[in-house]
Design a protein around this motif. Sequence first.
Motif, PDB file in Angstrom:
ATOM      1  N   PRO A   1      48.267  11.836 -70.522  1.00 21.35           N
ATOM      2  CA  PRO A   1      49.061  12.436 -69.925  1.00 21.35           C
ATOM      3  C   PRO A   1      49.459  11.871 -68.263  1.00 21.35           C
ATOM      4  N   ALA A   2      48.495  11.039 -67.895  1.00 22.94           N
ATOM      5  CA  ALA A   2      48.978  10.114 -66.716  1.00 22.94           C
ATOM      6  C   ALA A   2      49.502   8.933 -66.898  1.00 22.94           C
ATOM      7  N   GLU A   3      49.956   8.543 -68.298  1.00 24.16           N
ATOM      8  CA  GLU A   3      50.838   7.401 -68.613  1.00 24.16           C
ATOM      9  C   GLU A   3      50.102   6.135 -68.308  1.00 24.16           C
ATOM     10  N   SER A   4      48.795   6.153 -68.179  1.00 23.18           N
ATOM     11  CA  SER A   4      48.148   4.790 -67.880  1.00 23.18           C
ATOM     12  C   SER A   4      48.200   3.877 -69.111  1.00 23.18           C
ATOM     13  N   SER A   5      48.208   2.495 -68.965  1.00 30.91           N
ATOM     14  CA  SER A   5      48.152   1.295 -69.838  1.00 30.91           C
ATOM     15  C   SER A   5      46.831   1.265 -70.597  1.00 30.91           C
TER      16      SER A   5
ATOM     17  N   LEU B   1      41.728   6.961 -64.536  1.00 29.35           N
ATOM     18  CA  LEU B   1      40.580   7.716 -64.680  1.00 29.35           C
ATOM     19  C   LEU B   1      40.758   8.988 -65.256  1.00 29.35           C
ATOM     20  N   SER B   2      41.902   9.635 -64.969  1.00 28.23           N
ATOM     21  CA  SER B   2      42.281  10.758 -65.351  1.00 28.23           C
ATOM     22  C   SER B   2      42.418  10.936 -66.889  1.00 28.23           C
ATOM     23  N   ASP B   3      43.091   9.783 -67.258  1.00 32.43           N
ATOM     24  CA  ASP B   3      43.234   9.699 -68.736  1.00 32.43           C
ATOM     25  C   ASP B   3      41.842   9.528 -69.518  1.00 32.43           C
ATOM     26  N   LEU B   4      40.986   8.822 -68.965  1.00 27.93           N
ATOM     27  CA  LEU B   4      39.656   8.474 -69.722  1.00 27.93           C
ATOM     28  C   LEU B   4      38.953   9.776 -69.591  1.00 27.93           C
ATOM     29  N   ARG B   5      38.922  10.650 -68.331  1.00 27.84           N
ATOM     30  CA  ARG B   5      38.383  11.946 -68.224  1.00 27.84           C
ATOM     31  C   ARG B   5      38.675  12.623 -69.381  1.00 27.84           C
ATOM     32  N   LYS B   6      40.098  12.723 -69.738  1.00 27.76           N
ATOM     33  CA  LYS B   6      40.498  13.559 -70.739  1.00 27.76           C
ATOM     34  C   LYS B   6      39.998  13.345 -72.221  1.00 27.76           C
ATOM     35  N   HIS B   7      39.673  11.868 -72.205  1.00 28.43           N
ATOM     36  CA  HIS B   7      39.102  11.534 -73.635  1.00 28.43           C
ATOM     37  C   HIS B   7      37.510  11.508 -73.420  1.00 28.43           C
ATOM     38  N   GLY B   8      37.041  12.009 -72.478  1.00 31.37           N
ATOM     39  CA  GLY B   8      35.658  12.311 -72.477  1.00 31.37           C
ATOM     40  C   GLY B   8      34.807  10.882 -72.041  1.00 31.37           C
TER      41      GLY B   8
END
Length: 227
Positions: free
Chosen positions: A9-13, A68-75
């Motif tokens: 969701p944060a569109e990180s690469s 970090l937001s995207d990594l958190r979403k993926h656990g």
Amino acid sequence: MAGRRLTNPAESSNDLRGDVLRVLGVLKVATVDQIQRIASPHLTYRHTSKPTASERKTERTASHVGALSDLRKHGLAENGGTSRAGESLRYLTTKGLEAASCELGRPLTEMGSTARGAGSSGATHPMAVNETVIARLRPKPDLRLLTGEPAEAKAAAQAAVEAPAGVGTIASYATEVPLPATGTWARRTRAAPRPTSSSPPRRTGSRCCSSRSTTATRPQRRSRQSC
């Protein structure tokens, strides 16, 4: 693009998330500011037109906050309390350590454990360790990424580039890794010394440099005077 937003969701690469995994895989717990200074040092010299230090930090760390937001979403990552300075602390989950081991090219057995709970009292010692590693690394900004920045920012970045080189890369460091004074790397004894950080890794064939951050790298506590 819609699929990418759904997945991250944060569109990180991928590269940005990989950078975060590598940094946290070594440091175990860190602030977003420390992650950015290691992974993307050029950002330290951008957004200098913002009026306050807080606004400048928010801008230069925004991409890593998103990663970090995207990594958190993926656990893979979690928030873990705050530092004494009030900054949020981030650490990897067990699943995140597995992902970081792939990014760093290290066996999972060498990744240690998660830093869950390290921020419950401000993580004073880990913050000192992190700053010691950053001081050794002396990350160099990429001047090509500072096009359009003010002359003062470019001059500061140029000075950092011309300063003496640091030691290794973040991937050449390890923290809280037992040294097998007796036993083997795979089967250490309980008495094996445990440095705060070490570099370069032993498999390079280079001599190992290890240290332990103590009160020499942290503010001294004022002693009580007897009445």
